[in-house]
Every structure is written in C-alpha cells, then in structure tokens.
Motif scaffolding. Structure first.
Motif, PDB file in Angstrom:
ATOM      1  N   PRO A   1       0.896  -1.298   0.004  1.00  0.00           N
ATOM      2  CA  PRO A   1       0.147  -0.065  -0.101  1.00  0.00           C
ATOM      3  C   PRO A   1       0.864   1.183   0.074  1.00  0.00           C
ATOM      4  O   PRO A   1       1.855   1.168   0.684  1.00  0.00           O
ATOM      5  CB  PRO A   1      -0.963  -0.085   1.289  1.00  0.00           C
ATOM      6  CG  PRO A   1      -0.594  -1.209   1.719  1.00  0.00           C
ATOM      7  CD  PRO A   1       0.525  -2.084   1.206  1.00  0.00           C
ATOM      8  N   GLY A   2       0.196   2.144  -0.979  1.00  0.00           N
ATOM      9  CA  GLY A   2       1.090   3.490  -0.977  1.00  0.00           C
ATOM     10  C   GLY A   2       2.262   3.547  -1.755  1.00  0.00           C
ATOM     11  O   GLY A   2       2.948   4.788  -1.948  1.00  0.00           O
ATOM     12  N   VAL A   3       2.687   2.406  -2.480  1.00  0.00           N
ATOM     13  CA  VAL A   3       3.852   2.617  -3.306  1.00  0.00           C
ATOM     14  C   VAL A   3       3.137   2.806  -4.609  1.00  0.00           C
ATOM     15  O   VAL A   3       2.307   2.071  -5.346  1.00  0.00           O
ATOM     16  CB  VAL A   3       4.650   1.144  -3.360  1.00  0.00           C
ATOM     17  CG1 VAL A   3       5.572   1.142  -4.375  1.00  0.00           C
ATOM     18  CG2 VAL A   3       5.223   1.108  -1.953  1.00  0.00           C
ATOM     19  N   VAL A   4       3.585   3.777  -5.580  1.00  0.00           N
ATOM     20  CA  VAL A   4       3.178   4.092  -6.896  1.00  0.00           C
ATOM     21  C   VAL A   4       4.272   3.660  -7.855  1.00  0.00           C
ATOM     22  O   VAL A   4       5.392   4.000  -7.588  1.00  0.00           O
ATOM     23  CB  VAL A   4       3.146   5.557  -6.808  1.00  0.00           C
ATOM     24  CG1 VAL A   4       2.709   6.060  -8.396  1.00  0.00           C
ATOM     25  CG2 VAL A   4       1.969   6.103  -5.724  1.00  0.00           C
ATOM     26  N   PRO A   5       3.843   2.987  -8.994  1.00  0.00           N
ATOM     27  CA  PRO A   5       4.559   2.571  -9.912  1.00  0.00           C
ATOM     28  C   PRO A   5       5.294   3.469 -10.761  1.00  0.00           C
ATOM     29  O   PRO A   5       4.728   4.721 -11.063  1.00  0.00           O
ATOM     30  CB  PRO A   5       4.030   1.549 -10.795  1.00  0.00           C
ATOM     31  CG  PRO A   5       2.708   1.911 -10.607  1.00  0.00           C
ATOM     32  CD  PRO A   5       2.364   2.588  -9.289  1.00  0.00           C
ATOM     33  N   PRO A   6       6.523   3.305 -11.352  1.00  0.00           N
ATOM     34  CA  PRO A   6       7.149   4.518 -12.014  1.00  0.00           C
ATOM     35  C   PRO A   6       6.067   4.616 -13.302  1.00  0.00           C
ATOM     36  O   PRO A   6       5.594   3.686 -14.002  1.00  0.00           O
ATOM     37  CB  PRO A   6       8.430   4.103 -12.409  1.00  0.00           C
ATOM     38  CG  PRO A   6       8.441   2.531 -12.192  1.00  0.00           C
ATOM     39  CD  PRO A   6       7.215   2.281 -11.361  1.00  0.00           C
ATOM     40  N   PRO A   7       6.278   5.789 -13.848  1.00  0.00           N
ATOM     41  CA  PRO A   7       5.643   6.063 -15.254  1.00  0.00           C
ATOM     42  C   PRO A   7       6.187   5.186 -16.463  1.00  0.00           C
ATOM     43  O   PRO A   7       7.262   4.911 -16.408  1.00  0.00           O
ATOM     44  CB  PRO A   7       5.667   7.304 -15.555  1.00  0.00           C
ATOM     45  CG  PRO A   7       7.069   7.629 -15.044  1.00  0.00           C
ATOM     46  CD  PRO A   7       7.122   6.846 -13.815  1.00  0.00           C
ATOM     47  N   VAL A   8       5.088   4.716 -17.061  1.00  0.00           N
ATOM     48  CA  VAL A   8       5.642   4.012 -18.574  1.00  0.00           C
ATOM     49  C   VAL A   8       6.560   4.889 -19.237  1.00  0.00           C
ATOM     50  O   VAL A   8       6.213   6.059 -19.537  1.00  0.00           O
ATOM     51  CB  VAL A   8       4.077   3.487 -19.184  1.00  0.00           C
ATOM     52  CG1 VAL A   8       4.418   2.803 -20.720  1.00  0.00           C
ATOM     53  CG2 VAL A   8       3.166   2.707 -18.245  1.00  0.00           C
ATOM     54  N   PRO A   9       7.458   4.236 -19.816  1.00  0.00           N
ATOM     55  CA  PRO A   9       8.510   4.848 -20.442  1.00  0.00           C
ATOM     56  C   PRO A   9       7.615   5.326 -21.849  1.00  0.00           C
ATOM     57  O   PRO A   9       6.836   4.433 -22.445  1.00  0.00           O
ATOM     58  CB  PRO A   9       9.363   3.995 -20.917  1.00  0.00           C
ATOM     59  CG  PRO A   9       9.512   3.141 -19.612  1.00  0.00           C
ATOM     60  CD  PRO A   9       7.898   2.894 -19.267  1.00  0.00           C
ATOM     61  N   GLN A  10       7.853   6.606 -22.229  1.00  0.00           N
ATOM     62  CA  GLN A  10       7.367   7.198 -23.484  1.00  0.00           C
ATOM     63  C   GLN A  10       8.225   7.510 -24.649  1.00  0.00           C
ATOM     64  O   GLN A  10       9.309   7.893 -24.319  1.00  0.00           O
ATOM     65  CB  GLN A  10       6.437   8.384 -23.250  1.00  0.00           C
ATOM     66  CG  GLN A  10       5.264   8.067 -22.275  1.00  0.00           C
ATOM     67  CD  GLN A  10       4.142   7.436 -22.908  1.00  0.00           C
ATOM     68  OE1 GLN A  10       3.947   7.411 -24.263  1.00  0.00           O
ATOM     69  NE2 GLN A  10       3.219   6.693 -22.031  1.00  0.00           N
ATOM     70  N   VAL A  11       8.020   6.965 -25.805  1.00  0.00           N
ATOM     71  CA  VAL A  11       9.023   7.179 -26.825  1.00  0.00           C
ATOM     72  C   VAL A  11       8.776   8.677 -27.386  1.00  0.00           C
ATOM     73  O   VAL A  11       7.417   9.027 -27.708  1.00  0.00           O
ATOM     74  CB  VAL A  11       8.868   6.278 -28.120  1.00  0.00           C
ATOM     75  CG1 VAL A  11       9.892   6.597 -29.336  1.00  0.00           C
ATOM     76  CG2 VAL A  11       9.101   4.995 -27.609  1.00  0.00           C
ATOM     77  N   GLY A  12       9.578   9.801 -27.646  1.00  0.00           N
ATOM     78  CA  GLY A  12       9.312  11.101 -27.944  1.00  0.00           C
ATOM     79  C   GLY A  12       9.863  11.394 -29.133  1.00  0.00           C
ATOM     80  O   GLY A  12      11.271  10.953 -29.469  1.00  0.00           O
TER      81      GLY A  12
END
Length: 461
Positions: free
Chosen positions: A381-392
């Motif tokens: 609980p309370g742990v947020v996963p890192p954002p999904v890598p986005q190709v720019g």
C-alpha cells in the motif's frame, strides 16, 4: 487764292484749307476780313471746293426757319453746284446763275488730327477710410489724347463760329482733372489702396478711371479719347497729415505683424503637438502589431507544443476533478449536498470536464486511470509504480524542430490536423529526419496494427 472767271466777269473762289495744324478752321473769301458783314460769307457761284482726306467741310446756312448744315467729307475736289449741296437747292434760285454770291459759313474739321492735352491736378487731400482724421496731400500729372470722330455730335455741342482751340483744350483739361481727382480720392475705399502706397496704384487707378473718362468726354465734348496716361502720383511727404498717418499705420502694422506671428507660432506648436501625438499613436499601433505578428508567428511555429501544453493543463484539471470524487472516503450515493455520500453533482462535473477535453485527452485519461487501477492491486500500500516509458519524437513545423512528443500526443495532433504521414520526425538514434508514415513505430498512429516486435510492457514491482 482766286482765279478770274471770264464767263461771269468776276472771280471764282477756291474753298480749301491749307493750314498745317488745326482742329476747327473757318474759311473766308479772298480779300475779306474777320467779322466783316456780308462779304465774309459770300460764296461766288462756280467756286470750287477741295476737302482733304481725313477732313470734313461744313456749310452753315441761315434761313428763316433756322440754321441748316451741310457736310462734305474728303477727299473732295469739284465745282460747287446745288446738286453737290442738297441744302442749297431750297435757297439758291436762278439769280445765282448770273454769278451773284450766296451766303454760307464754311468750316473745316480735321478728323485725323490728334490732340494731346497735358493736365495736372494740384495737391488735394486724400483720406484713408480707416483714419479719416489724417488728410494726405496728393498731386496728379498726366496726358489726355483725343480727336474728333463724330463731327455731327461735336457740332451739336459746340458753336463753330465761337470755337477756340486753346479755350477748348482748357475746358477738356478742367474736366479731366475733375474726373482724375475724384478717382484718386476714392481709390483707398473703392480699390483698397492704402494712401501711403497710392503712388504704386497708378495702373489700378488708370484702369478704373479710363472707361469713365472715355464715356464722359464723348457725351460732354463730342471727342473720342484714344489714350489717358497718368504719368505721376505724388504724395507730399513733408505734410503733417502724412507723418501722422505713417505713425498710426506703422503701429497698426506692427501690432498686426505681432498678432500674426503669435498666431503662426501657436499654429506651429499645435501642429507639432498633433504630429507628436500622431507619431506616438502610430508607433504604439506598429509596436502592438509587431508584437501580435511575432506572437502569432511563435504560436504557429510551436503550435503542436502549445496544443500539448494546453491539453496537459486540461488533463491535470480533469484528473484533479476525478480525484475529488472519492474525497473524504465517500463510497455511497448521497443526496444533493450530502456530506457523507457519493455526490452525483460532483460526478457530473467531472464528466463535463472530461467531455470538454474530448478525444484530445482520451489517451492521457486512460493512462492515468490505468495507473490508478494498478495502484489498487499492488501488495504494498502507498507504493506508486514508475511511469510507463514514452517514446518522444521531434516534429518539423515551418522549418523548425518542435517537441519531443509522445506517440499518444502525436495521435492527438493527427486528430487536430497539425500532424500527418508527410510530417518530418526525428528522435535520438535516427540518422536523419524521416516521413512519419515511413516510421514503423508510428504505424499505430495512422491506424496500423501494433508491430510484432514491440516488447511487452514490463511488469510493475
């Protein structure tokens, strides 16, 4: 001069005028004396008449019913007969055929002779209509040129037997002096000529007085004026009136010049102020137009980035609105304004925000909702996963590089019409700019299937 007439036993007269310079000349028979009774006007029958070109001979007869006149214009050189003189037909009888003389006065009028009469108007006071207290003495000199043209009118106005050229010229001079004096006296008011500058107004005064002089001389004297020359207008500058008028006029002129100068200066200042205000307003408008054009150019160049920025702001606002839906642990439906239930109004507000964003933020909303779902299934609980890598990818817009933009954003730009298959894209690792439609990784943006070699999304811890 006379010659002997053998047929009549008497002398035959030659009626002629040999005077070199005359205007009116009376002929007398040979041997007669002036004012002699009878013989002075006796003309022998058969006498000859000679009239030069430019002259006229006037025969004056005295009858019971009055005086008759007969005119013979030159050139003429013949023997006198009743047929030549129609007036004689009523007074000459058979008795004259025997050589008895008849009575007639003969006058020669020179129609070609031009008379010049010099005139001079002695000093008289002329007043400026603005300053009637100061009379300025003015004298006039000139020459009048005239001749007799209508001899019949001339004879009506003058008695030939009493005509004297010197006295006639004196009468003409007196008349012309009256006309000229009146014209000069009225020049300041009628012609607007200042008295102190009247010497410069000779031509104006001449043009004003000439028609009047011509008409009056014809009516009053029977002469034709061929020229009137005002040679000089002289002011007595030593007179007291002249000095006083000059002093007053000079003061008025100075005040007038000063007033006009003040008006000119004020007009100049007003014009400068108006020009400065116009210039300032013009520069302001130009500055604002330049700033607006620069802003439009910047927005046009970075339109895609500007659009993504606004979409991000809307997405954040939508996320915040959705987050408020579960505030205070609300899990139940509540009435309007209820503190502990699920508020439908809040939900509708959130939906309205999502609807306003539309398709442009759909991808971003899905990503955020997916993150919320994963957060609900995590074991920690309370742990947020890192954002999904986005190709720019960078996109070339109007010759300038913009971005980088993630693939979902490129999809939104495609929907907005600011991105297409012919747009040039580049990302780190690419050797050169390429058409977006030729990049396999962007096939999904243009409606293609997911590439087979796309690696799976790594699981979250």
């Amino acid at each position: 001069m006379s010659i002997f007439n053998k047929s009549t036993g008497g002398f035959m007269d030659q009626i002629r005028c040999d005077e070199p310079d005359y205007l009116i000349w009376k002929w007398r028979p040979a041997g007669s004396q002036a004012n002699a009774l009878g013989r002075e006007n006796a003309i022998r029958w058969g006498s000859s008449l000679r009239v030069r070109d430019g002259s006229v001979a006037v025969f004056v007869y005295h009858q019971k019913d009055g005086t008759c006149e007969d005119f013979i214009e030159g050139p003429y050189d013949e023997i006198l007969k009743t047929a030549n003189l129609p007036v004689l037909a009523s007074v000459v009888g058979l008795a004259y055929e025997g050589g008895t003389p008849f009575q007639a006065e003969v006058y020669f009028i020179n129609l070609a002779h031009v008379i010049q009469a010099r005139f001079g108007v002695p000093f008289f006071d002329v007043y400026d209509p603005r300053f009637l207290d100061f009379g300025v003495p003015v004298a006039v000199r000139g020459t009048l040129t005239f001749r007799i043209k209508d001899y019949r009118q001339f004879i009506k106005l003058h008695r030939l037997d009493e005509f004297d050229l010197d006295r006639f010229k004196l009468q003409v001079r007196d008349a012309i002096c009256r006309y000229i004096k009146a014209a000069v006296a009225n020049a300041p008011s009628d012609l607007g000529i200042p008295v102190v500058q009247i010497e410069r107004g000779i031509s104006q005064i001449h043009d004003a007085v000439a028609p009047q002089v011509v008409e009056r001389m014809s009516d009053n004297f029977g002469i034709e004026v061929s020229g009137i020359d005002i040679s000089a207008l002289e002011i007595d500058k030593t007179s007291e009136g002249y000095r006083q008028l000059m002093s007053v006029t000079r003061d008025v002129e100075q005040r007038t010049v000063q007033a006009q100068t003040n008006v000119n200066i004020k007009n100049l200042h007003d014009q400068q102020r108006i020009n400065a205000e116009n210039l300032e307003e013009t520069l302001r408008i130009q500055r604002e137009e330049a700033q607006r054009m620069q802003r439009l150019a910047t927005e046009s160049t970075n339109f895609s980035a500007f659009q993504v920025e606004k979409q991000a702001e809307v997405g954040i606002a939508g996320a915040q609105a959705l987050g408020q839906m579960g505030a205070n642990g609300a899990t139940e439906m509540g009435g309007a304004g209820g503190a502990g239930g699920f508020d439908p109004a809040a939900m509708m507000a959130g939906m309205a925000v999502g609807g306003a964003v539309g398709q442009n933020v759909a991808g971003m909303m899905n990503g955020m909702m997916g993150g919320l779902g994963q957060a609900g299934t995590t074991s920690a609980p309370g742990v947020v996963p890192p954002p999904v890598p986005q190709v720019g990818y960078h996109v070339a817009v109007n010759g300038a590089a913009t971005g980088p933009f993630a693939i979902p954003v490129l999809s939104q730009m495609l929907s907005a019409g600011t991105f297409g298959a012919d747009s040039l894209v580049w990302k780190p690792g690419m050797a050169e700019w390429r058409r977006a439609g030729d990049v396999d990784e962007l096939a999904s943006v243009f409606g293609g299937s997911t590439p087979a070699d796309m690696p799976p999304i790594p699981p979250t811890a």
